[in-house]
Design a protein around this motif. Structure first.
Motif, PDB file in Angstrom:
ATOM      1  N   ARG A   1       0.811  -1.227   0.000  1.00 38.49           N
ATOM      2  CA  ARG A   1       0.000   0.000   0.000  1.00 38.49           C
ATOM      3  C   ARG A   1       0.841   1.273   0.000  1.00 38.49           C
ATOM      4  NH1 ARG A   1      -2.987  -2.970   4.013  1.00 38.49           N
ATOM      5  NH2 ARG A   1      -1.846  -1.812   5.585  1.00 38.49           N
ATOM      6  N   LEU A   2       2.149   1.137   0.070  1.00 37.28           N
ATOM      7  CA  LEU A   2       3.001   2.325   0.091  1.00 37.28           C
ATOM      8  C   LEU A   2       2.844   3.103  -1.210  1.00 37.28           C
ATOM      9  CD1 LEU A   2       6.310   0.967   1.643  1.00 37.28           C
ATOM     10  CD2 LEU A   2       4.577   2.385   2.739  1.00 37.28           C
ATOM     11  N   ALA A   3       2.956   4.389  -1.106  1.00 34.42           N
ATOM     12  CA  ALA A   3       2.856   5.259  -2.268  1.00 34.42           C
ATOM     13  C   ALA A   3       4.039   5.006  -3.204  1.00 34.42           C
ATOM     14  CB  ALA A   3       2.822   6.719  -1.820  1.00 34.42           C
ATOM     15  N   PRO A   4       3.884   5.385  -4.466  1.00 35.59           N
ATOM     16  CA  PRO A   4       4.976   5.178  -5.428  1.00 35.59           C
ATOM     17  C   PRO A   4       6.164   6.093  -5.152  1.00 35.59           C
ATOM     18  CG  PRO A   4       3.228   6.480  -6.406  1.00 35.59           C
ATOM     19  CD  PRO A   4       2.730   6.035  -5.054  1.00 35.59           C
ATOM     20  N   ASP A   5       7.235   5.883  -5.886  1.00 39.56           N
ATOM     21  CA  ASP A   5       8.407   6.746  -5.747  1.00 39.56           C
ATOM     22  C   ASP A   5       8.014   8.185  -6.112  1.00 39.56           C
ATOM     23  OD1 ASP A   5       9.296   7.323  -8.732  1.00 39.56           O
ATOM     24  OD2 ASP A   5       8.782   5.205  -8.604  1.00 39.56           O
ATOM     25  N   TYR A   6       8.859   9.123  -5.751  1.00 38.89           N
ATOM     26  CA  TYR A   6       8.511  10.538  -5.904  1.00 38.89           C
ATOM     27  C   TYR A   6       8.245  10.918  -7.352  1.00 38.89           C
ATOM     28  CZ  TYR A   6       8.474  15.573  -5.531  1.00 38.89           C
ATOM     29  OH  TYR A   6       8.096  16.886  -5.614  1.00 38.89           O
ATOM     30  N   GLN A   7       9.032  10.418  -8.283  1.00 40.72           N
ATOM     31  CA  GLN A   7       8.842  10.773  -9.687  1.00 40.72           C
ATOM     32  C   GLN A   7       7.474  10.319 -10.185  1.00 40.72           C
ATOM     33  OE1 GLN A   7      12.267   8.992 -11.473  1.00 40.72           O
ATOM     34  NE2 GLN A   7      13.505  10.849 -11.240  1.00 40.72           N
ATOM     35  N   THR A   8       7.067   9.105  -9.838  1.00 40.85           N
ATOM     36  CA  THR A   8       5.751   8.599 -10.229  1.00 40.85           C
ATOM     37  C   THR A   8       4.655   9.414  -9.552  1.00 40.85           C
ATOM     38  OG1 THR A   8       6.674   6.388 -10.487  1.00 40.85           O
ATOM     39  CG2 THR A   8       4.270   6.553 -10.283  1.00 40.85           C
ATOM     40  N   TYR A   9       4.826   9.687  -8.277  1.00 36.47           N
ATOM     41  CA  TYR A   9       3.861  10.504  -7.537  1.00 36.47           C
ATOM     42  C   TYR A   9       3.687  11.874  -8.197  1.00 36.47           C
ATOM     43  CZ  TYR A   9       2.585  14.060  -4.139  1.00 36.47           C
ATOM     44  OH  TYR A   9       2.035  15.155  -3.533  1.00 36.47           O
ATOM     45  N   GLU A  10       4.790  12.523  -8.514  1.00 34.64           N
ATOM     46  CA  GLU A  10       4.739  13.859  -9.091  1.00 34.64           C
ATOM     47  C   GLU A  10       4.063  13.841 -10.466  1.00 34.64           C
ATOM     48  OE1 GLU A  10       5.224  17.963  -9.039  1.00 34.64           O
ATOM     49  OE2 GLU A  10       5.400  16.504  -7.437  1.00 34.64           O
ATOM     50  N   ARG A  11       4.355  12.838 -11.279  1.00 38.72           N
ATOM     51  CA  ARG A  11       3.723  12.712 -12.592  1.00 38.72           C
ATOM     52  C   ARG A  11       2.214  12.523 -12.442  1.00 38.72           C
ATOM     53  NH1 ARG A  11       2.401   8.257 -14.787  1.00 38.72           N
ATOM     54  NH2 ARG A  11       3.977   7.011 -13.747  1.00 38.72           N
TER      55      ARG A  11
END
Length: 65
Positions: free
Chosen positions: A46-56
């Protein structure tokens, strides 16, 4: 603990958004590591994606509005 993190996020304006994101993710991952077995695996899933994926994903959602 989560309220403390939110408080820190608001008060630490010198930190970049990525540093804040990474810090929260590290804390979440550490919380998952305290669990065992299936609970741990589900928590890590359930952890959020890496920052680059999150930002996109965030930018895509903002553009869709």
């Amino acid at each position: 603990m989560k309220i403390f993190i939110l408080f820190c996020l608001v008060t630490l304006t010198a930190c970049s958004q990525r540093q804040i994101y990474d810090s929260v993710q590290t804390n979440n991952r550490n919380e998952c590591e305290r669990l065992s077995g299936v609970q741990r695996k589900e928590c890590l899933g359930r952890l959020a994606p890496d920052y680059q994926t999150y930002e996109r994903q965030r930018k895509e959602l903002l553009e869709a509005q």
